[in-house]
Enzyme design. Structure first.
Site, PDB file in Angstrom:
ATOM      1  N   GLY A  76       0.816  -1.215   0.000  1.00  0.00           N
ATOM      2  CA  GLY A  76       0.000   0.000   0.000  1.00  0.00           C
ATOM      3  C   GLY A  76       0.846   1.259   0.000  1.00  0.00           C
ATOM      4  CG  ASP A  77       3.422   1.744   3.172  1.00  0.00           C
ATOM      5  OD1 ASP A  77       2.362   2.272   3.553  1.00  0.00           O
ATOM      6  OD2 ASP A  77       4.042   0.900   3.833  1.00  0.00           O
TER       7      ASP A  77
END
Length: 306
Positions: free
Chosen positions: A250-251
């Site tokens: 997600g990052d």
């Protein structure tokens, strides 16, 4: 300049054990040590994609020194506040038949140390980008993200927030440039079940109505969905590959999205690079390499559905 914020970074000690047995001595088959924390992950991927940035946050003790040294070795810039009490946490991630995580607490941050951090935030200027990622340590006010955004609201600074539930909902009044919940977090925020893409679009638009300029939803194997500031809705597929490591995906998507937007000014291209970056990390043992991201970009198809 792009600034990432990791309030509670970590050393991630990742180990593989053939079969984890409680109450006995377990032998490690493979081990890796990484500088961890959501904002630091964003920093690393941004740099891989040729975006200079500075990592901000708090570090302490010998483990904090490791974080700073590791980023320097990767040619990454940082300006962490060094905290006196405690030490930067160590998170143990055990990969066996199942994945088990044991996360440390982190240092205690004083008011004086927090004010030194605010002094850095107050020096940001028009055109800067500020990325707030992850949870807020228990020793700090849960309204910290709100307080940060209030401090910069009179400047032309794009703020990106990647946090969960109330941390995210409470900053919407400050109109963040981008928020990135996943589909499970989106469902939790509204206390609903999401049974279709139509449901995801409906609640993503709710977040936009509540103040977010752009809403990016990661949906695992179902790809990603973006509701842009113009009200357009785009979806992406997922590149082909075997999921090895979901930590940091997600990052990586956030970093890829911002990088793509800065290079092209196009939300469609931003979503494409974001989806490729998230997938490349998911298919890697550590964060994705630039070469792998570039390879997967060719597999990402963007569809405008509204």
């Amino acid at each position: 300049m792009i600034y990432t914020v990791t309030l509670n970074p970590s050393i991630d000690y990742v180990i593989k054990v053939e079969k984890l047995v409680n109450g006995q001595v377990n032998r490690v088959n493979e081990e890796h040590v990484y500088p961890g924390g959501k904002g630091i992950n964003v920093t690393r991927i941004l740099k891989s994609l040729d975006n200079e940035n500075i990592a901000l946050g708090f570090v302490s003790g010998f483990t904090g020194d490791y974080i700073i040294d590791s980023l320097q070795e990767l040619n990454l810039k940082s300006n962490f506040i060094k905290v006196k009490e405690g030490f930067t946490r160590i998170n143990v991630k055990i990969k066996s038949e199942e994945e088990t995580e044991i996360n440390g607490q982190g240092p205690k941050i004083s008011e004086e140390e927090l004010n030194r951090f605010f002094e850095i935030i107050d020096r940001l200027v028009d055109g800067d980008i500020l990325i707030l990622s992850g949870s807020i340590p228990a020793c700090l006010d849960e309204k910290l993200y709100e307080n940060i955004m209030k401090r910069v609201e009179d400047r032309d600074i794009k703020v990106i927030v990647d946090a969960t539930k109330n941390l995210l909902l409470n900053v919407l009044k400050y109109k963040p440039f981008l928020i990135k919940p996943n589909n499970h977090e989106l469902a939790e925020m509204f206390g609903v079940e999401l049974n279709s893409t139509k449901d995801v679009v409906f609640y993503a638009k709710k977040l936009k109505e509540m103040g977010a300029q752009n809403v990016l939803i990661s949906m695992g194997k179902d790809g990603a969905l973006l509701v842009s500031e113009n009200g357009e809705v785009f979806t992406s597929n997922v590149a082909k590959g075997e999921v090895i490591n979901s930590v940091g995906a997600g990052d990586s998507m956030v970093a890829g999205f911002i990088s793509g937007y800065l290079k092209s000014g196009s939300y469609e291209e931003a979503l494409r690079l974001g989806a490729a970056s998230g997938g490349a990390t998911a298919f890697s043992s550590d964060l994705a390499t630039r070469e792998f991201i570039d390879k997967l970009v060719e597999e990402i198809k963007i569809q405008k559905i509204n």
